[in-house]
Each structure stands twice: as structure tokens, then as C-alpha cells.
Design an enzyme around this catalytic site. Structure first.
Site, PDB file in Angstrom:
ATOM      1  N   LYS A  33       0.818  -1.210   0.000  1.00  0.00           N
ATOM      2  CA  LYS A  33       0.000   0.000   0.000  1.00  0.00           C
ATOM      3  C   LYS A  33       0.853   1.262   0.000  1.00  0.00           C
ATOM      4  CE  LYS A  33      -0.684   0.630   4.971  1.00  0.00           C
ATOM      5  NZ  LYS A  33       0.039   1.917   5.006  1.00  0.00           N
ATOM      6  N   THR A  34       1.948   1.256   0.752  1.00  0.00           N
ATOM      7  CA  THR A  34       2.804   2.447   0.788  1.00  0.00           C
ATOM      8  C   THR A  34       3.418   2.694  -0.582  1.00  0.00           C
ATOM      9  OG1 THR A  34       3.307   2.009   3.120  1.00  0.00           O
ATOM     10  CG2 THR A  34       4.765   3.529   1.944  1.00  0.00           C
ATOM     11  N   ASP A 220      -3.539   7.922   4.190  1.00  0.00           N
ATOM     12  CA  ASP A 220      -3.067   6.575   4.499  1.00  0.00           C
ATOM     13  C   ASP A 220      -3.746   6.080   5.778  1.00  0.00           C
ATOM     14  OD1 ASP A 220      -1.624   4.255   4.323  1.00  0.00           O
ATOM     15  OD2 ASP A 220       0.266   5.107   5.038  1.00  0.00           O
ATOM     16  N   GLU A 221      -3.792   4.765   5.966  1.00  0.00           N
ATOM     17  CA  GLU A 221      -4.351   4.141   7.180  1.00  0.00           C
ATOM     18  C   GLU A 221      -5.753   4.687   7.488  1.00  0.00           C
ATOM     19  OE1 GLU A 221      -2.901   1.692   8.258  1.00  0.00           O
ATOM     20  OE2 GLU A 221      -0.721   1.885   8.186  1.00  0.00           O
ATOM     21  N   GLN A 251      -7.403  -4.218   9.725  1.00  0.00           N
ATOM     22  CA  GLN A 251      -6.329  -3.692  10.572  1.00  0.00           C
ATOM     23  C   GLN A 251      -6.786  -2.481  11.381  1.00  0.00           C
ATOM     24  OE1 GLN A 251      -2.190  -3.894   8.938  1.00  0.00           O
ATOM     25  NE2 GLN A 251      -3.230  -4.232   6.983  1.00  0.00           N
ATOM     26  N   ARG A 601       2.685  -9.419  10.834  1.00  0.00           N
ATOM     27  CA  ARG A 601       3.987  -8.738  10.963  1.00  0.00           C
ATOM     28  C   ARG A 601       5.119  -9.687  10.581  1.00  0.00           C
ATOM     29  NH1 ARG A 601       2.254  -4.691   9.709  1.00  0.00           N
ATOM     30  NH2 ARG A 601       0.384  -5.960   9.453  1.00  0.00           N
TER      31      ARG A 601
END
Length: 768
Positions: A33-34, A220-221, A251, A601
Site C-alpha cells: 500500500k505504501t 493513508d491508514e 487492521q 507482521r
């Protein structure tokens, strides 16, 4: 097609190229995504769709913002410097620095941190004669924060509180707290976004200016946004509809901070004609790890339709291990780390140990220290919360903003200058009467008549004035050095000559280093900009990726990070998922999302551990394996892990453990007394029968013979008690629970807790 898009998969390219209005990029964990967000910004600039100064990109951490800007610069060059890219708070502070005078503040306002906030609330409570036992500072702070998160200012809160005595008392505090902030020309962290939205709502011309300025907005997020953040971006994007948000509802783990998962679930409803692009290919984890995550999260009902997949190798099976207690659990972790470092030539920095609650960190640190395994704990005492750092920051705050009474009170007698509390209280009273700040009051020496320490106050005043005179002429790092020397702070530390003062001095040298780094990265490097930068820093922003050590951190702190090897410790009912989430409807879904985040993670190895019994918060309990363990399929677990989970009991060499088995069996056999409580409380929460409870050594706290009959409880409502961990508190409610009692206690420093009378060691301080 632009060469810029080479290397992106089809869905990523689709997201980057889409320019038809509102866009939700539904990006699963590890799906790049980044990278997509970075390339979309670069694409906007390369195609000259917008100018760099017309882009507003919002992230949730300063670290993420810095990395994104560096990536964009690597793609399109220095032109990226002209973008507005930062966190919600840093972007809003930047706007307020320009416009806050419209709200009655001046541009040299200060930002109160959590410690400043608590200090002001203590003063306010004292002035209003508010009983801190009934209204702990933690409770007041949380209530005001929650109000600000939903755009509820002190007047609105007061109006809604009418008829509710407890809320009315909090409203008084909220009102005076805000008045105190304004008198100090200061705002707190929660004000930053709320005031920006208020600015736009009350000044349509300013809103129109920023709507036209920000032609394209990226967030973002997005799953972590709250109501106020949603309102902010809705206002700014409403004129053009050019908004792109990136997020993953799976998330969304910050509900306790006000994050609202419905912002992402209802994106299409809130932004008509919106397009959704799903990024479902994971580039981070092995198939086994990813399959475990998918199987866990599918048990949630509040989710969007997506399934992660990967072309990565199947990878190692997940290892699940049950240990006897928390010390053996951490010893297993340490041994496994050493083993992998030897066999696979891995580095300590390749490992992370994630835990649900900060209380678990004590044993982790203890065992890691004894073993000699290097580690770094994220979320310990924060650098900027250390006394010496807070002291010097207060000097800088007063130099920047002469109206900051909180900063002045902290350092007027630090180091000692013979200016006691009596003198300071008199100054505070006189300043209040004259409706001016304390520093403004002491500018006129006539106001000091009758105060014994007047001479010392004048020396302090003149010193601060000398700092103010040069603040714009020298670098921030030089100003800090000047303050340390001329205030006597440096001499104070040197004169004490202890190990503690040596550490404090080293911390101050590190703080000077922070200032130098700031100066290197900021052309103007003003004192105001420096104070703003440190006010907005977060713990994860300071995570040093180069340190050769195992990372210990909470699962919440790990969001956005990745490690080759991850240990999830404490996988037990009541711990993870937490006891509170089990008791509150719907909250286990957020805990499950947290589990999904924690699992994803891991890149290569994933280890899950729990214990048969654990001592936490001073109480020893038998443990039930987390429901999340049961949701992981056999296909991704090692053979030994499957045997462990399915309850094959290996004969223990520990006689105490054999005794515990017998004690539990004896307890279960006496069901007539306790079966109702187990069936009612345990089974609905964890979905297992009493027989499974026995088979798996299940049980929250294994009930022993009641020490207190239901009619003979020694506690009373209003009684003041002391808990070893939580401190002093007042019992507000007592409710029968089988052969026990639930005690609702509000602690001075720890806030509200619900404890069981028979299993909680409490010292009775006052019976009134």
C-alpha cells in the site's frame, strides 16, 4: 503507459492511474500500500495532473511521512519538497500557525503534552474543589479527549451534561480547563484537529481557500480515522471530489482511541460514485502465515470482501507452545532466538516479541537481561517525558510563549532559586486578578512588593528576557546550551555527581543532538518549529532500525512494521482477547483484528505461546488458550503444535503442577456450588464446555474455597482501599457474583477497575 508504473501489478497500476473521483484502495497487510500511495503521488506529478503544492498527503506517523517523502523524491526529484505531507496533527498545526488568530489565539501558541495536561487538570480540580478520588485525573483526561474526538467543545458538553450530576462536574472541569489553555495561549493535542475543523466551519472563506489549494488529497491508514478526522477530509475534499484513501478494515485496531471502522466500511455511502480497488496479493509473509491470518479474520462479521494470497513459498510451519508459567514462556522465546541465530545465521534485529499489554513487559525484560540477549523495549519511559527533558522544554516554551504559566511554574525554581510555593501562589493569584500571565506580571517589579523572594524572581525574569532577546538570532541547539549554562541546570547536575545525574546529563546532550538534527533538516529552524516538531513525535517514530537487538513491543505499536521472525506471547483468554473485550459486546472483533495485524507482521517464522498459569497484576490464574489459537487450521501448524493444541498432556516432572491438576479436578467435581457461574460466564465467552475446561486446564481464575461468604463481605461502598499495582481507590459499587463479589473501584491514578473480592489483595485504608 508510464515507465513509472513498471514493476506494479495490475491492481496496483489500476489504483495509481484512476483519476475519476473518490477512490478507496482496500489494501491488505503486506500488499504494497505504501508503494502504491507513493507511486500515485509521483504519477500525479509526472503527468502534471496537479502541482506539488496542490497535493495534501496524510499519514499517521512522522516516520511514515518522512519515508514517503523520500520515496517520492527518489521518483520525481526535489519538486516533491513542495507537497504538504505529514500526519493529521502536523498538517493541522501548519494550518493553525497561519489562521489560529481567527479563533482568539496568537500564532506563538504552545502545545501541551500529556504531562502538562495532567498538571492543569490537577490545578483546575483543586480550584473547583473537585474530589480527585471521585473524579481521578485519568478519568477527566479521558472524558475530555473523547469529547474532543467527536467535535464536542466545552459548551456543548456542558449542555448535554444537564441533569447528570457526574457529567455536570466533569463539564465544570472541562470549561475551566479550556479557559486555562486559552489564558496560556496554548492548546492540547486533542485540540489540534478539532480547532482546525472549527476554523473551517466558522470561516467559509478559509475553507474555500484550502479546498482550492488542495486539489488532490490522499489519506493513508484510513481505517484508523476518527469522526473529527473524517469531517476534516470530507470538508477539504468536498469541492473537487479528488480524494484517495488507503486502508484495511481488518487492521482497524484503535477503537479505544476513537478510531471509527465505519469510516472505511461506509466509504461508498459517504463518497458517492466512489471506486474500490482491492490489493490482495501479499508480498511479505509465507503462505502458512498468511493462511493463518485469513482463517482468523474470517470469523469477524464487520469486514469487506477480500482474501489475501501470496506467491511466496509455503514456508515453515507455525509453532505453538504452551509453557508452565510466564518465566518459562520467555525462556522458551530467548532459547528459540539463540537457536535461530546459530542455525540460520539470523541477527537479533530480525526478531520481534509482541505482547498484548504493557504489564507483560516486566518479565520479558527480566529474562532477557538475565540471559544477556540484547533487546530494545518500545513504549517504556518516553524520552520527552523524562524530567530533565521536560524541564528544558519548559524553558524553551516560556521563551517562545511568555503567556505559558504552566511552563513558568515548572522551571521558576528549577534549579532551586529560593522561590517557594507560597511566593508562586501569590504571583498566580495576582496575575489572575489582573487577567495577565505570571511572566507579564513580574515584568513590573512593583508587583513583587511584599514577596520575600522578589530579588530571585527578578533575576529569573531578566534571565528569561535575555533568552527571548536572542531566540531568533541563534540556532535552537545553541539556545539550549545557553539555557543549560546560564540557568544553572548544568552546574546542578555536575555538582551532584551521581550515576543518575550522569544519565540525565547524557539525555540532555542527546536532546541537543535532536535539535542539531532538526536544524539540518529544516532551513528556517525557528524555535517555534522545533517545539512543534517534538510535540508531534510518537514513540514508534523513534524506533531505531539499525540497533542490533530484539524488539519488544505491544501488538498495537507493531502496526505498520514487519520482522523476519515474530513471537506472539500470552495467547490466552482474558489476556488476548482481553477480559474487557470479552465482557463488552462486539469488542472481540477488534481484538481479532489485532491478532490479524500481529500475525501479519511475520515474514518467515511465527511462534505463538501461552502458559498453563500466569501471575499478572499480583494475581495468579490458570489460563485458557486464546480462541484465536483454535481458529488457526491444523494445516499451517507443526505436528508438535497440533498435539499441544489438541490437549495431549505430557506428564510433568514438576510436582507442583501435578498438585495443581489434582486441585482443579477436585474443584470441578464439586460443581453444585460453582457450575452455574462457569456455564454462565466462561462458556458463552470462550465457546467451550466445562469438560473442555477440565481437559485443557481451562479456567480464568481457578476458584478456591470462598474466603468470604456472600453475606459477610468486608468491603463497603465508599470505602478507600489500596491495591499493590493500581494504588489508592474508592469502592463505588459492590455486586454479588456466585460465591464472590465484583468490586467497581475508581483508582486515583489507574482509573476504573472491576475486581473480584476473593482474589484481589486489597488493603482497607478508610472505612468511611
Amino acid at each position: 503507459m508510464s515507465d513509472l508504473l513498471t514493476g506494479l501489478n495490475d491492481r496496483q497500476k489500476e489504483a495509481v492511474e484512476y483519476m475519476g473521483g473518490p477512490l478507496l484502495i482496500l489494501a491488505g497487510a503486506g500488499s504494497g500500500k505504501t508503494r502504491v500511495l507513493t507511486y500515485k503521488i509521483a504519477y500525479l506529478l509526472e503527468k502534471d495532473i496537479v502541482k506539488p503544492w496542490q497535493i495534501l498527503a496524510i499519514t499517521f506517523t512522522n516516520k511514515a511521512a518522512k519515508e514517503m517523502k523520500e520515496r517520492v523524491e527518489g521518483l520525481v526529484g526535489q519538486v516533491a519538497q513542495d507537497m504538504w505531507l505529514g500526519t493529521f496533527h502536523s498538517v493541522c498545526v501548519r494550518i493553525l500557525k497561519r489562521e489560529i488568530e481567527l479563533l482568539g489565539y496568537t500564532r506563538d501558541f504552545n502545545i501541551f503534552d500529556e504531562i502538562d495536561k495532567e498538571k492543569v487538570l490537577k490545578e483546575v480540580s483543586k480550584k473547583l474543589n473537585i474530589d480527585e478520588k471521585m473524579y481521578p485525573i485519568g478519568l477527566l483526561k479521558a472524558e475530555i479527549s473523547k469529547a474532543k474526538e467527536v467535535m464536542k467543545d466545552e459548551k456543548m458538553y456542558q449542555k448535554e451534561a444537564m441533569g447528570d450530576f457526574r457529567k455536570e462536574e466533569i463539564a465544570k472541569v472541562y470549561n475551566l480547563y479550556q479557559d486555562t489553555l486559552r489564558a496560556n495561549n496554548s492548546i492540547d493535542f486533542d485540540d489540534i484537529i478539532m480547532l482546525t475543523v472549527k476554523l473551517f466551519l466558522e470561516n467559509p472563506d478559509k475553507l474555500m481557500y484550502y479546498q482550492q489549494k488542495f486539489n488532490y488529497i490522499l489519506v493513508d491508514e484510513y481505517q484508523d480515522t476518527n469522526k473529527t478526522q473524517f469531517l476534516l477530509i470530507s470538508l477539504l475534499s468536498s469541492a473537487t471530489g479528488n480524494i484517495c484513501v488507503v486502508g484495511d478494515e481488518s487492521q482497524s485496531i484503535y477503537g479505544f482511541r476513537g478510531a471509527d471502522i465505519t469510516n472505511i466500511l461506509n466509504f461508498e455511502r459517504e463518497f458517492p460514485n466512489a471506486k474500490i480497488v482491492k490489493l490482495e496479493e501479499n508480498y511479505r509473509s509465507t503462505k502458512n502465515i498468511l493462511n493463518a491470518a485469513n482463517e482468523v479474520i474470517k470469523n469477524n462479521s464487520s469486514k469487506l470482501d477480500k482474501v489475501l494470497w501470496t506467491q511466496n513459498e509455503e514456508g515453515e510451519k507455525i509453532e505453538y507452545k504452551t509453557l508452565n508459567n510466564e518465566y518459562e514462556e520467555v525462556e522458551f522465546v530467548v532459547d528459540k532466538i539463540d537457536e535461530l541465530c546459530r542455525k540460520e545465521n539470523q541477527k537479533y534485529s530480525d526478531f520481534a516479541v509482541l505482547f498484548r499489554t504493557n504489564a507483560q513487559a516486566r518479565v520479558l525484560e527480566e529474562v532477557f537481561m538475565k540471559s544477556g540477549t540484547p533487546y530494545k523495549l518500545i513504549g517504556g519511559i518516553k524520552f520527552y517525558a523524562r524530567k530533565e527533558i521536560k524541564d528544558i522544554i519548559s524553558y524553551l516554551k516560556l521563551i517562545q510563549n511568555k503567556n505559558d504559566n504552566i511552563a513558568l511554574k515548572r522551571i521558576i525554581n528549577e534549579p532551586k532559586r529560593g522561590i517557594g510555593d507560597t511566593a508562586l501562589d501569590k504571583l498566580d493569584m495576582l496575575a489572575t486578578q489582573k487577567d495577565i500571565s505570571i511572566f507579564e506580571l513580574i515584568q513590573d517589579s512593583n508587583n513583587l512588593a511584599g514577596i520575600r523572594s522578589a530579588g530571585n524572581i527578578i533575576l529569573f525574569r531578566d534571565m528569561i528576557n535575555s533568552f527571548i532577546k536572542v531566540k531568533n538570532e541563534i540556532k535552537v541547539s545553541e539556545l539550549i546550551k545557553k539555557v543549560l549554562k546560564e540557568s544553572g541546570y548544568e552546574d546542578m547536575l555536575n555538582s551532584e555527581g551521581t550515576k543518575e545525574t550522569e544519565i540525565r546529563f547524557d539525555n540532555l546532550m542527546e536532546f541537543i543532538g535532536v535539535a542539531i538534527e532538526f536544524e539540518n533538516e529544516n532551513a528556517e529552524h525557528t524555535l517555534g518549529d522545533f517545539l512543534e516538531s517534538i510535540a508531534l513525535v510518537s514513540d514508534v517514530d523513534n524506533l531505531d532500525d539499525t540497533t542490533e537487538a530484539v524488539t519488544l513491543m505491544t501488538m498495537h505499536s507493531a502496526k505498520g512494521l514487519e520482522f523476519k521472525n515474530v513471537f506472539l506471547v500470552g495467547m490466552e483468554e482474558g489476556l488476548f482477547p482481553s477480559k474487557r473485550s470479552i465482557e463488552e459486546d462486539g469488542q472481540t472483533e477488534e481484538e481479532r483484528r489485532l491478532c490479524y495485524v500481529a500475525i501479519t507482521r511475520a515474514q518467515k517464522h511465527l511462534f505463538l505461546t501461552n502458559t498453563k498459569k500466569r501471575t499478572l497484576y499480583g494475581s495468579t490464574t490458570f489460563s485458557i488458550p486464546s480462541r484465536f489459537i483454535e481458529e488457526i487450521p491444523d494445516s499451517v501448524l507443526s505436528d508438535e503444535s497440533i498435539e499441544n493444541r489438541n490437549g495431549k498432556k505430557v506428564k510433568s516432572s514438576n510436582s507442583w503442577l501435578d498438585d495443581e491438576y489434582k486441585r482443579v479436578e477436585t474443584f470441578i467435581s464439586n460443581r453444585n456450588r460453582v457450575n452455574e457461574n462457569i456455564e454462565r460466564k466462561v462458556k458463552p465467552s470462550i465457546g467451550i464446555s466445562v469438560d473442555s475446561f477440565l481437559k485443557n486446564l481451562a479456567g480464568t481464575t481457578v476458584p478456591q474455597k470462598s474466603n468470604v461468604a456472600a453475606s459477610e463481605v468486608k468491603y463497603k461502598v465508599g470505602m478507600e482501599v489500596k491495591h499493590k499495582k493500581f494504588g489508592v481507590g474508592v469502592i463505588e459499587k459492590i455486586e454479588p457474583e456466585g460465591d464472590d463479589f465484583k468490586l467497581d473501584i475508581t483508582f486515583d491514578n489507574s482509573g476504573f477497575k472491576r475486581l473480584m473480592a476473593n482474589y484481589t489483595p486489597l488493603e482497607i485504608i478508610s472505612k468511611d
